[in-house]
Write an enzyme that holds these catalytic residues in place. Structure first.
Site, mmCIF file in Angstrom:
data_model
loop_
_atom_site.group_PDB
_atom_site.id
_atom_site.type_symbol
_atom_site.label_atom_id
_atom_site.label_comp_id
_atom_site.label_asym_id
_atom_site.label_seq_id
_atom_site.Cartn_x
_atom_site.Cartn_y
_atom_site.Cartn_z
ATOM 1 N N ARG A 84 30.587 43.184 43.798
ATOM 2 C CA ARG A 84 30.826 41.658 43.970
ATOM 3 C C ARG A 84 29.975 40.577 43.318
ATOM 4 O O ARG A 84 30.131 39.687 43.058
ATOM 5 C CB ARG A 84 31.370 41.154 45.535
ATOM 6 N N ARG A 140 35.597 53.612 50.726
ATOM 7 C CA ARG A 140 36.554 52.994 51.837
ATOM 8 C C ARG A 140 38.159 53.324 51.132
ATOM 9 O O ARG A 140 38.364 53.125 50.149
ATOM 10 C CB ARG A 140 36.637 51.324 51.586
ATOM 11 N N SER A 166 28.383 40.107 55.008
ATOM 12 C CA SER A 166 28.638 40.003 56.403
ATOM 13 C C SER A 166 27.708 40.556 57.198
ATOM 14 O O SER A 166 27.075 41.600 57.047
ATOM 15 C CB SER A 166 29.988 40.818 56.711
ATOM 16 N N GLU A 189 34.081 36.856 50.153
ATOM 17 C CA GLU A 189 33.007 37.282 51.025
ATOM 18 C C GLU A 189 32.208 38.480 49.828
ATOM 19 O O GLU A 189 32.484 39.158 49.300
ATOM 20 C CB GLU A 189 33.643 38.200 51.901
ATOM 21 N N ARG A 194 37.689 44.788 45.726
ATOM 22 C CA ARG A 194 38.181 45.645 46.709
ATOM 23 C C ARG A 194 38.262 47.093 45.900
ATOM 24 O O ARG A 194 39.378 47.416 45.644
ATOM 25 C CB ARG A 194 39.533 45.238 47.305
#
Length: 423
Positions: A389, A261, A351, A348, A276
């Site tokens: 995470r 990403r 998802s 989070e 992130r």
């Protein structure tokens, strides 16, 4: 991708519902104006093609009667040239309409909360109770560096910000987590796959990343290839352009893959730690279902992700995202957020989304119903889980006052019996 015919039939409804996702009414009007132009050009071309057929018949008759057909031949050439011009204009109009439609997000389910951003999200349930510490809990990046299992400094030296080295038991913990996740998903009926990590533009279009979100990914310069932002892309495109036998549905697949990403627009957010990153591992779940089953399958998928955290003993909650916070391709999304003690909040970690037939239209994935009619499948995707995470959550929730970290019991067989990471 949305069906332009449906938009044409009820533009006000699409303006209302897409308006909750930030789409201006003028965008719908512009799309319909281009669609009208396209249909008019096609109609004109068809009329001229009919005229050309008539003229061709006149020429053939004149030749049989040994009459002069030069005027008719000249006329047919003029008609042919006009048809060519109209066809070129119509083809361009089709490209414009398709591009405009491809940039519109999916139509949100009517039951989800309406709002501009995450402030409108609605909590569905809490699972587990956050631990009460007798000491001030440390952030996972401090724990990781003190235990010498995470090296952010050298990750930045070698690759730049938002990269990390996992070391020793840190690497083993990451590996233990994704193997545990894959084993658990296999028990739920998912077929494990190892996918390509580089895909073509057609695949990125199929799942909705292209054409609108090219700035969010890493593309290979000079090639029609992109490093995957998630295994959702190769897993969903597995059946691109195919008709899945109805008896095979639902299809469940899962894969571990790196995710790449660019994190465009995230400057200043989560600059420390594993939350992130530009590169991280993620276990992905994807489903292909019949339309009537997709919402039940969404709840099952959400439960599959939640089950991983429950077995790890990590407190979490489930929220339904609002229209303004939901991903481009989704109709409904449930986020699972894990408790992070050092931040005193939920973050989070998964998802889970139902895209209905949005991706299937883009990727042309169909099945035949009981009447033999071709229909688009519904596709779903969800993280099961984001591995980095999860490492962060384990470190923070299982830390001890002396700086060590206890390994959750379910992971110990994957850690070769290691029960604790110590300095």
């Amino acid at each position: 991708m949305l069906d332009v015919k449906m938009i044409r039939q009820d533009p006000d409804e699409f303006k209302r519902r897409l308006g909750t996702r930030g789409v201006a009414p003028e965008e719908i009007d512009a799309l319909l104006a281009e669609d009208k132009k396209r249909r008019e050009l096609l109609s004109q071309a068809e009329q001229l093609k009919s005229q050309r057929n008539d003229v061709s018949g006149q020429i053939a008759l004149a030749k049989r009667n040994k009459e002069d057909a030069s005027d008719a031949i000249a006329k047919m050439r003029q008609v042919g040239q006009k048809i060519k011009e109209l066809d070129e204009q119509a083809n361009h109009a089709v490209e414009v309409v398709n591009d405009m439609a491809a940039r519109l997000p999916n139509l949100p389910n009517e039951t989800i909360p309406v709002g501009p951003d995450e402030s409108a999200n609605v909590e569905l349930r809490k699972v587990g109770t956050p631990r009460k510490f007798a000491f001030e809990p440390k952030a996972h990046w401090d724990l990781g560096e003190e235990l010498d299992i995470l090296d952010f400094e050298r990750g930045a030296k070698v690759s730049g910000a938002r990269f990390v080295y996992y070391k020793g038991l840190g690497a083993k913990l990451e590996r233990a987590l994704y193997n545990f996740m894959l084993d658990e998903h296999e028990k739920e009926g998912y077929t494990e796959m190892i996918t390509p990590y580089i895909v073509n533009d057609e695949s990125m279009f199929g799942t909705g990343q292209f054409p609108k979100f090219k700035e969010d990914v890493y593309q290979i310069q000079g090639q029609n290839m992109t490093m995957i932002p998630t295994a959702e892309v190769p897993l969903t495109n597995y059946y691109r352009g195919e008709v899945i036998p109805a008896e095979k549905l639902p299809v469940y697949v899962t894969a571990l893959s790196p995710s790449f990403r660019s994190e465009a627009g995230s400057a200043g957010r989560d600059t420390r730690g594993l939350i992130r990153m530009h590169q991280f591992n993620k276990v992905e779940m994807v489903k292909y279902t019949k339309p009537e089953d997709s919402y039940d399958e969404l709840e099952k998928m959400t439960a599959n992700a939640g089950s991983i955290m429950e077995k790890l003993g990590l407190p979490y909650h489930v929220i339904t995202l609002s229209t303004g916070d939901m991903g481009f391709s989704a109709v409904m999304t449930h986020d699972l957020e894990v408790w992070m003690p050092a931040q005193n909040t939920y973050r989070e970690i998964s998802s889970c989304s139902n895209t209905e037939d949005f991706q299937a239209r883009r990727a042309h994935i169909q099945y035949r119903d009981e009447n033999g009619k071709l229909r688009f499948v519904h596709t779903l995707n969800g993280s099961g889980l984001a591995v980095g995470r999860t490492v962060a959550a384990v470190l923070e929730n299982y830390q001890n006052e002396d700086g060590s970290v206890t390994i959750p019991e379910v992971l110990r067989p994957y850690m070769h019996g290691v029960e604790k990471i110590t300095k």
